[in-house]
Design a protein around this motif. Structure first.
Motif, PDB file in Angstrom:
ATOM      1  N   VAL A  36      73.735   9.966  -7.963  1.00 55.63           N
ATOM      2  CA  VAL A  36      74.806  10.692  -7.265  1.00 55.63           C
ATOM      3  C   VAL A  36      74.799  12.176  -7.637  1.00 55.63           C
ATOM      4  O   VAL A  36      75.238  13.022  -6.850  1.00 55.63           O
ATOM      5  CB  VAL A  36      76.179  10.063  -7.585  1.00 55.63           C
ATOM      6  N   ILE A  37      74.281  12.506  -8.832  1.00 54.80           N
ATOM      7  CA  ILE A  37      74.233  13.910  -9.256  1.00 54.80           C
ATOM      8  C   ILE A  37      73.223  14.670  -8.418  1.00 54.80           C
ATOM      9  O   ILE A  37      73.507  15.758  -7.902  1.00 54.80           O
ATOM     10  CB  ILE A  37      73.890  13.994 -10.755  1.00 54.80           C
ATOM     11  N   ALA A  92      73.846  17.586  -5.542  1.00 54.23           N
ATOM     12  CA  ALA A  92      73.197  18.890  -5.675  1.00 54.23           C
ATOM     13  C   ALA A  92      72.313  19.204  -4.472  1.00 54.23           C
ATOM     14  O   ALA A  92      72.317  20.329  -3.966  1.00 54.23           O
ATOM     15  CB  ALA A  92      72.365  18.930  -6.960  1.00 54.23           C
ATOM     16  N   ALA A  93      71.540  18.218  -3.995  1.00 57.15           N
ATOM     17  CA  ALA A  93      70.580  18.482  -2.923  1.00 57.15           C
ATOM     18  C   ALA A  93      71.179  18.333  -1.535  1.00 57.15           C
ATOM     19  O   ALA A  93      70.860  19.097  -0.624  1.00 57.15           O
ATOM     20  CB  ALA A  93      69.384  17.548  -3.065  1.00 57.15           C
ATOM     21  N   GLU A 153      82.801  16.479 -14.373  1.00 58.88           N
ATOM     22  CA  GLU A 153      82.383  17.054 -15.650  1.00 58.88           C
ATOM     23  C   GLU A 153      81.050  17.807 -15.547  1.00 58.88           C
ATOM     24  O   GLU A 153      80.908  18.879 -16.127  1.00 58.88           O
ATOM     25  CB  GLU A 153      82.319  15.962 -16.722  1.00 58.88           C
ATOM     26  N   PRO A 154      80.058  17.303 -14.813  1.00 56.42           N
ATOM     27  CA  PRO A 154      78.817  18.090 -14.668  1.00 56.42           C
ATOM     28  C   PRO A 154      78.838  19.015 -13.442  1.00 56.42           C
ATOM     29  O   PRO A 154      77.776  19.384 -12.935  1.00 56.42           O
ATOM     30  CB  PRO A 154      77.745  17.009 -14.511  1.00 56.42           C
ATOM     31  N   TRP A 213      72.115  23.600  -9.824  1.00 53.65           N
ATOM     32  CA  TRP A 213      70.993  22.876  -9.241  1.00 53.65           C
ATOM     33  C   TRP A 213      70.989  22.954  -7.721  1.00 53.65           C
ATOM     34  O   TRP A 213      69.926  22.923  -7.093  1.00 53.65           O
ATOM     35  CB  TRP A 213      71.021  21.412  -9.686  1.00 53.65           C
ATOM     36  N   SER A 214      72.172  23.022  -7.119  1.00 46.39           N
ATOM     37  CA  SER A 214      72.243  23.022  -5.657  1.00 46.39           C
ATOM     38  C   SER A 214      71.567  24.251  -5.066  1.00 46.39           C
ATOM     39  O   SER A 214      71.003  24.192  -3.971  1.00 46.39           O
ATOM     40  CB  SER A 214      73.703  22.950  -5.205  1.00 46.39           C
TER      41      SER A 214
END
Length: 658
Positions: free
Chosen positions: A440-441, A445-446, A518-519, A526-527
């Motif tokens: 999911v992270i 981001a992408a 939190e991140p 990163w995005s």
């Protein structure tokens, strides 16, 4: 290039019989006879040349295996000895043994042609080393006239090792060429092969073609070759001082840079050998063409340090080099990394925004300061990516099966963007993704949205004991110990009392907090790097599934020789049993040992067999070609399993095969 070795030990009719057994058409055999291909010609043929007669790659490999088996077959050797004994007995019946020996000596003396062996020694790392067969070298047997001299031997050797005047090492015109005898002494121009046979009394003479690059002969030649270079090469490393034992060499001293300041290091011209990187840290060499103006200002650029009397690079003069370099075409950049420092150093390199636009390869330095003897043809990059992400999981993330980045005080926007570039670089170059990160992270981001089930990722993020409690609450809330549940919810900073009605909602909120909120700062950095890859990363969940090592995937990737002995077939059964009982960790170790990557990247692993015994017995892998060599001298499966586990679990893999 693939050379068919040992063929000259067998008559062509044996080779024809073998080809017929593989249903090779008679037209191929007739063509071999028509072209007058015999057992002395086949060893000199490249894979491309042999392909004209045997289009099937399996047939060519099978022919290689056949010749090797016949060479190592004790029965074959015995039959040859018996043939020789029968010939001697028949000669002894007709005449006295001494007379026969004298006649044979006279007969040999009357021959005008003698066979010799030709090898190739290339100058590298300050010494001459023999070039292996797979690099275009090896040992070749040729027939030459007894009156053949040095010049003719040079021509024959160049024709063998530099077909069309070029091979993988470069053009023959790039080298200083000489020919040496078996003692590696330069050959006298006037002596003949016949005279050498008479002097040495050796049954077979061996000569070596020696090559040494002209640009390494002297400093002046180095500068001249640098001025005529066709491609720019930049070496980038990570320490502040470049040391060299030679007093005649230039010492370049840089100020120490931190992880975010790598972009401030610029390229300069230096007439130095690459091997000095063994004992160095941060070094950047620019070996491209320098204009007359830049060359004139080089003396002013190298200033003496009052402490060390070594030339120090002035920042003002470095700025003058920046503009011509930026205007250059795409350059070849070699990133110099140190084992156990991959995480820090790779982040430093990728802080430079333009690094992904360069033609990059990797050079790794061992803890003792020596370079790994490996050329980055993909295997070194995969190995570096695997080590980088293993260190990243341990030092920069939290979580159990799925990891989540946590904020560090020494990691700012520049460092997190650098890690995002490493993700993009690994995907574009090798289709490598850090699959231990919660999907999911990367989706957030992408793609800017979440496609995977958030709660499922959260349950793989928490510890195994917490996951069991949460799943029990979802199936039967009343059966869970309330005190244990409250303690776990408190550890996750939950501020509401869980009930059967609100537990699913609380679980979703906790998952969103841990995996997204939190991140959030990391995801934002990163995005900026991953959003241009939105179309490529549309199905991250499917990519995760494809990269996950499994027994069936690994087994399908193994490629065995077409023809195997019973002993070799037993080893294949041992390997299959070992992989079948391996967990995910050992499957990842096996893949990294064979391919450089701890993930399944879809590469085939070619299996071959060796005769290593005793303390030398061990599996040997070539990561660039995804090639695994297995000894056949195992008496049982437990010995095989024990030895391969020792290798995989040692975590001391040094790339020492070029």
């Amino acid at each position: 290039m693939l050379f068919i070795r040992y063929c000259n030990c067998h008559r062509m009719d044996e080779i024809y019989d073998f080809l017929r057994s593989r249903d090779v058409s008679e037209e191929v055999i007739q063509q071999l006879e028509k072209d007058k291909i015999d057992s002395s010609v086949i060893p000199l043929m490249t894979d491309e040349q042999l392909k004209v007669y045997l289009p099937s790659y399996g047939d060519r490999l099978a022919l290689l295996g056949y010749c090797r088996r016949r060479e190592n077959d004790p029965a074959g050797r015995k039959s040859k000895l018996l043939d020789r004994l029968r010939a001697k007995i028949s000669r002894n019946k007709s005449k006295d043994h001494r007379e026969v020996s004298e006649n044979e000596t006279v007969k040999n003396a009357q021959k005008n042609v003698r066979k010799v062996e030709l090898g190739w020694l290339n100058f590298r790392d300050g010494k001459y080393s023999q070039v292996r067969t797979k690099k275009g070298g090896g040992t070749r047997k040729v027939a030459v006239s007894k009156d053949c001299r040095k010049n003719e031997l040079v021509e024959k050797a160049v024709g063998l090792f530099f077909p069309a005047q070029r091979n993988t090492q470069g053009r023959i015109t790039d080298f200083e060429v000489d020919i040496t005898d078996f003692q590696e002494h330069s050959l006298d121009e006037h002596i003949t092969v016949g005279e050498l046979y008479e002097q040495t009394k050796l049954p077979l003479l061996r000569f070596y073609l020696t090559t040494k690059r002209k640009d390494s002969a002297s400093d002046s030649e180095t500068e001249s070759a640098s001025a005529n270079a066709q491609q720019d090469v930049i070496y980038v490393g990570n320490s502040s001082v470049l040391t060299n034992s030679s007093s005649d060499d230039i010492h370049l001293v840089y100020s120490t840079v931190d992880m975010g300041d790598l972009s401030s290091v610029h390229e300069i011209d230096a007439a130095m050998n690459v091997d000095i990187l063994e004992d160095s840290g941060t070094v950047t060499f620019f070996t491209g063409l320098i204009s007359n103006t830049e060359s004139a200002s080089l003396d002013d650029t190298l200033l003496l340090s009052p402490q060390s009397s070594s030339p120090v690079v002035s920042s003002s003069h470095l700025d003058s080099f920046q503009e011509p370099i930026v205007q250059r075409e795409k350059v070849k950049k070699i990133l110099v990394l140190h084992r156990c420092q991959i995480l820090k150093e790779l982040i430093s390199h990728f802080c430079d925004v333009s690094v992904t636009q360069e033609d990059i390869s990797i050079q790794v330095v061992l803890p003792d300061g020596k370079q790994e003897k490996a050329i980055d043809d993909g295997g070194v990059l995969r190995d570096v990516l695997s080590e980088f992400w293993q260190d990243f999981y341990e030092q920069c993330t939290l979580g159990n099966n799925f990891k989540v980045p946590f904020l560090r005080h020494d990691f700012g926007q520049q460092q997190w963007e650098s890690i995002g570039r490493i993700i993009a670089f690994g995907w574009q170059k090798q289709k490598y993704l850090p699959i231990k990160l919660a999907p999911v992270i990367l989706e957030q981001a992408a793609l800017g949205c979440i496609k995977s089930p958030l709660v499922d990722s959260f349950l793989r993020y928490v510890t195994e004991s917490d996951r069991i409690v949460f799943e029990s609450c979802r199936s039967d809330f009343e059966s869970v110990d309330s005190e244990e549940l409250l303690e776990i919810m408190d550890l996750h900073n939950c501020r509401r009392v869980p009930t059967a009605d609100n537990f699913e909602l609380l679980l979703e909120e906790l998952a969103h907090q841990k995996l997204i909120q939190e991140p959030a700062f990391v995801i934002e950095q990163w995005s900026t790097v991953l959003s241009p890859l939105r179309s490529e990363l549309e199905c991250i969940t499917a990519a995760y599934e494809n990269l996950q090592p499994t027994f069936r995937k690994v087994m399908r990737s193994l490629v065995y020789p077409t023809i195997m002995t019973e002993q070799q077939k037993n080893i294949t059964k041992y390997l299959s049993s070992y992989l079948r009982e391996s967990d995910k960790q050992h499957l990842s170790l096996f893949l990294r040992f064979c391919t450089g990557s701890d993930l399944f990247l879809g590469r085939n692993i070619s299996i071959s067999f060796t005769q290593l015994q005793g303390v030398q017995r061990r599996p040997v892998a070539h990561t660039c070609g995804c090639y695994l060599e297995l000894p056949v001298n195992y008496e049982n499966y437990p010995d095989f399993r024990h030895e391969i586990n020792k290798v995989l679990e040692s975590s001391v893999w040094v790339m020492d095969i070029v």
